[in-house]
Design a protein around this motif. Structure first.
Motif, PDB file in Angstrom:
ATOM      1  N   ALA A  15       0.821  -1.217   0.000  1.00  0.00           N
ATOM      2  CA  ALA A  15       0.000   0.000   0.000  1.00  0.00           C
ATOM      3  C   ALA A  15       0.853   1.264   0.000  1.00  0.00           C
ATOM      4  N   LYS A  16       1.987   1.249   0.681  1.00  0.00           N
ATOM      5  CA  LYS A  16       2.854   2.429   0.714  1.00  0.00           C
ATOM      6  C   LYS A  16       3.462   2.683  -0.664  1.00  0.00           C
ATOM      7  N   ALA A  17       3.841   1.625  -1.363  1.00  0.00           N
ATOM      8  CA  ALA A  17       4.368   1.777  -2.720  1.00  0.00           C
ATOM      9  C   ALA A  17       3.301   2.391  -3.624  1.00  0.00           C
ATOM     10  N   THR A  18       2.048   1.974  -3.431  1.00  0.00           N
ATOM     11  CA  THR A  18       0.941   2.558  -4.192  1.00  0.00           C
ATOM     12  C   THR A  18       0.779   4.030  -3.846  1.00  0.00           C
ATOM     13  N   GLU A  19       0.827   4.351  -2.568  1.00  0.00           N
ATOM     14  CA  GLU A  19       0.664   5.734  -2.121  1.00  0.00           C
ATOM     15  C   GLU A  19       1.761   6.641  -2.690  1.00  0.00           C
ATOM     16  N   VAL A  20       2.990   6.166  -2.671  1.00  0.00           N
ATOM     17  CA  VAL A  20       4.127   6.970  -3.118  1.00  0.00           C
ATOM     18  C   VAL A  20       4.142   7.121  -4.641  1.00  0.00           C
ATOM     19  N   SER A  21       3.809   6.045  -5.351  1.00  0.00           N
ATOM     20  CA  SER A  21       3.952   6.034  -6.808  1.00  0.00           C
ATOM     21  C   SER A  21       2.691   6.396  -7.585  1.00  0.00           C
ATOM     22  N   GLY A  22       1.534   6.133  -6.972  1.00  0.00           N
ATOM     23  CA  GLY A  22       0.287   6.321  -7.697  1.00  0.00           C
ATOM     24  C   GLY A  22      -0.126   5.107  -8.502  1.00  0.00           C
ATOM     25  N   TYR A  23       0.732   4.092  -8.567  1.00  0.00           N
ATOM     26  CA  TYR A  23       0.415   2.857  -9.292  1.00  0.00           C
ATOM     27  C   TYR A  23      -0.144   1.827  -8.320  1.00  0.00           C
ATOM     28  N   SER A  24      -1.236   1.192  -8.690  1.00  0.00           N
ATOM     29  CA  SER A  24      -1.830   0.152  -7.848  1.00  0.00           C
ATOM     30  C   SER A  24      -1.043  -1.146  -7.994  1.00  0.00           C
ATOM     31  N   LYS A  25      -1.261  -2.039  -7.065  1.00  0.00           N
ATOM     32  CA  LYS A  25      -0.622  -3.349  -7.122  1.00  0.00           C
ATOM     33  C   LYS A  25      -0.946  -4.040  -8.441  1.00  0.00           C
ATOM     34  N   GLY A  26      -2.187  -3.961  -8.859  1.00  0.00           N
ATOM     35  CA  GLY A  26      -2.607  -4.591 -10.105  1.00  0.00           C
ATOM     36  C   GLY A  26      -1.914  -4.030 -11.338  1.00  0.00           C
TER      37      GLY A  26
END
Length: 96
Positions: A15-26
């Protein structure tokens, strides 16, 4: 936190990677981390750091230039650690 396999494809994206990058896991799983998410100008240096980790070396405090989904540049302080299988062999990298 993100993870890549031996080919450099994303295997973990929290979730933090998503928050920082704007890219979802999917949007990231199965895609090549460097070729897809790192600006051309920085691919060589990022590839070198990830290669070192894939060779079993911990890499600490690498300044990772990440461009978000919206195009904003963010500097991420990266620690890359080899991810090992049950037999101790390197099977990928975890980045924190």
């Amino acid at each position: 936190i993100f993870g890549i396999d031996l080919q450099g494809n994303v295997t973990e994206w929290n979730a933090k990677a998503t928050e920082v990058s704007g890219y979802s896991k999917g949007e990231t799983i199965g895609r090549h981390l460097v070729n897809t998410f790192i600006h051309l100008e920085f691919r060589s240096s990022v590839s070198e750091v990830l290669h070192d980790a894939l060779m079993g070396q911990d890499v600490a405090n690498f300044e990772l230039p990440l461009f978000t989904k919206s195009g904003k540049r963010r500097e991420i302080l990266l620690n890359a650690t080899p991810r090992r299988g049950d037999d101790g062999s390197v099977i990928g990298v975890l980045g924190v």
